[in-house]
Design a protein around this motif. Structure first.
Motif, PDB file in Angstrom:
ATOM      1  N   THR A  59       0.575  -1.288  -0.010  1.00 14.08           N
ATOM      2  CA  THR A  59      -0.100   0.052  -0.070  1.00 14.08           C
ATOM      3  C   THR A  59       0.811   1.416   0.046  1.00 14.08           C
ATOM      4  O   THR A  59       0.410   2.273  -0.801  1.00 14.08           O
TER       5      THR A  59
ATOM      6  N   GLU B 244      -4.867   3.616  11.090  1.00 15.90           N
ATOM      7  CA  GLU B 244      -3.988   4.335  10.415  1.00 15.90           C
ATOM      8  C   GLU B 244      -2.903   4.552  11.211  1.00 15.90           C
ATOM      9  O   GLU B 244      -2.674   4.698  12.451  1.00 15.90           O
TER      10      GLU B 244
ATOM     11  N   SER C 195      -3.315   3.773   5.644  1.00 13.59           N
ATOM     12  CA  SER C 195      -4.571   3.395   6.250  1.00 13.59           C
ATOM     13  C   SER C 195      -4.636   1.775   5.956  1.00 13.59           C
ATOM     14  O   SER C 195      -4.403   1.446   4.528  1.00 13.59           O
ATOM     15  N   GLY C 196      -4.862   1.129   6.905  1.00 12.07           N
ATOM     16  CA  GLY C 196      -5.051  -0.426   6.704  1.00 12.07           C
ATOM     17  C   GLY C 196      -3.892  -1.221   7.049  1.00 12.07           C
ATOM     18  O   GLY C 196      -2.923  -0.710   7.723  1.00 12.07           O
TER      19      GLY C 196
ATOM     20  N   THR D 125      -4.009  -6.363   0.975  1.00 17.38           N
ATOM     21  CA  THR D 125      -4.271  -5.327   1.804  1.00 17.38           C
ATOM     22  C   THR D 125      -5.523  -5.470   2.635  1.00 17.38           C
ATOM     23  O   THR D 125      -6.679  -6.047   2.066  1.00 17.38           O
ATOM     24  N   TYR D 126      -5.743  -5.067   3.859  1.00 16.41           N
ATOM     25  CA  TYR D 126      -6.806  -5.008   4.488  1.00 16.41           C
ATOM     26  C   TYR D 126      -7.354  -3.633   4.854  1.00 16.41           C
ATOM     27  O   TYR D 126      -6.524  -3.028   5.623  1.00 16.41           O
ATOM     28  N   GLU D 127      -8.364  -3.041   4.211  1.00 15.03           N
ATOM     29  CA  GLU D 127      -8.943  -1.647   4.337  1.00 15.03           C
ATOM     30  C   GLU D 127      -9.684  -1.401   5.615  1.00 15.03           C
ATOM     31  O   GLU D 127      -9.978  -2.449   6.283  1.00 15.03           O
ATOM     32  N   ASN D 128      -9.577   0.039   5.844  1.00 12.12           N
ATOM     33  CA  ASN D 128     -10.427   0.293   7.016  1.00 12.12           C
ATOM     34  C   ASN D 128     -11.974  -0.073   6.742  1.00 12.12           C
ATOM     35  O   ASN D 128     -12.270   0.089   5.742  1.00 12.12           O
ATOM     36  N   ARG D 129     -12.687  -0.262   8.009  1.00 10.24           N
ATOM     37  CA  ARG D 129     -14.087  -0.750   7.620  1.00 10.24           C
ATOM     38  C   ARG D 129     -14.967   0.064   8.888  1.00 10.24           C
ATOM     39  O   ARG D 129     -14.268   0.093   9.967  1.00 10.24           O
TER      40      ARG D 129
END
Length: 230
Positions: free
Chosen positions: A79, A126, A102-103, A116-120
Motif C-alpha cells: 500500500t 491508520e 491506512s489499513g 491489503t486489509y482496508e479500514n471498515r
C-alpha cells in the motif's frame, strides 16, 4: 585412575583446540550501499526460510544472507513504502506489515503476493506502529493515535477495545503485548496501561520521580516477557 586422568586431559586439550580454531564473530554493517532501500530501519522479522525482512521508511526489504530484494508500492502490491513494523506468523507463513498508511498489509509466503486489509466502518486503522500476537491466535494492531485493535485472521474481523467493553483514557500509543488475558499497552508520554480483557478493568502506571520502583519514563517503546525461573 590414570585412565580417567588421561581422558580428562584429552578433553581439556580438545576444548582448547576448539576455542583456538573457532571462527570469531564478525560484525558487518549493511546499508544502502549493499542494496537496502533506506538506512532508517524501523522493524525486522525472520521467516521460516531464514530470510530477514526489514521495514524502512522507503520500502520493504528481504535479505537472504547475501543480497537484498526490495519491495515498493509501485511494483509489489504494498500500500505504501513508509513502513513502521513487521510481524511474522510462522504457522500461517504470513508477514504482517504496518506503516504510515491506512489499513494493514500482509505478504503470503505461499504465493509470494501481497494483500491489503482496508479500514471498515469508520475504524481508525491508520499509522500502525506495532503488531503483536494475540492470545487467541489473532493480532493486536496498535495505531499511533487510536486504541489497539484486535484482528481475527481467520474471520478477518476487526474489533476495537471499546467494542470489547474496555475504555482507555489515553490514546497515543507505541506498542501492545498480550499475556494470559492481560493486554499491556505502552503509551507515548502516557506510561503503561494494563488491561484485563476478561474483567474489562484498566490499571495505569506512570513515572514517579519520588519512587524508584515506578516506570523510569512515561514513553514505553517495547514490551516483552522473560522466562520465569525457579
Amino acid at each position: 585412575m590414570r585412565r580417567y586422568v588421561c581422558f580428562f586431559m584429552l578433553f581439556l586439550w580438545e576444548c582448547h583446540v576448539t576455542l583456538m580454531t573457532a571462527r570469531p564473530y564478525e560484525m558487518q554493517h549493511l546499508g544502502v550501499e549493499n542494496g537496502l532501500s533506506n538506512n532508517f530501519v524501523l522493524g525486522m522479522a525472520q521467516d521460516k526460510r531464514g530470510c530477514i525482512w526489514v521495514a524502512t521508511d522507503v520500502g520493504l526489504n528481504r535479505f537472504d544472507g547475501n543480497s537484498f530484494m526490495v519491495y515498493k508500492a509501485h511494483d509489489s502490491g504494498l500500500t505504501s513504502d513508509a513502513l513502521n513494523t513487521l510481524l511474522y506468523d510462522e504457522a500461517e507463513d504470513v508477514l504482517w506489515i504496518g506503516g504510515k498508511f491506512s489499513g494493514l498489509c500482509a505478504w503470503d509466503g505461499q504465493t509470494g503476493c501481497f494483500r491489503t486489509y482496508e479500514n471498515r466502518n469508520g475504524l481508525k486503522l491508520e499509522n500502525v506502529v506495532h503488531l503483536a500476537k494475540a492470545g487467541d491466535g489473532g493480532i493486536w494492531i496498535t495505531p499511533h493515535h487510536a486504541d489497539p485493535i484486535h484482528f481475527d485472521t481467520r474471520t478477518q474481523k476487526f474489533s476495537t477495545l471499546s467494542e470489547m467493553g474496555v475504555h482507555l483514557d489515553y490514546h497515543s500509543n507505541l506498542c501492545a503485548f498480550e499475556d494470559a488475558g492481560i493486554l499491556y499497552v505502552g503509551h507515548n508520554r502516557g506510561g503503561l496501561s494494563m488491561v484485563d480483557l476478561k474483567s474489562k478493568t484498566v490499571r495505569r502506571f506512570f513515572h514517579d520521580p519520588a519512587s524508584p520502583q515506578s516506570l523510569p519514563e512515561d514513553r514505553v517503546y517495547a514490551i516483552c516477557k522473560d522466562r520465569i525461573s525457579g
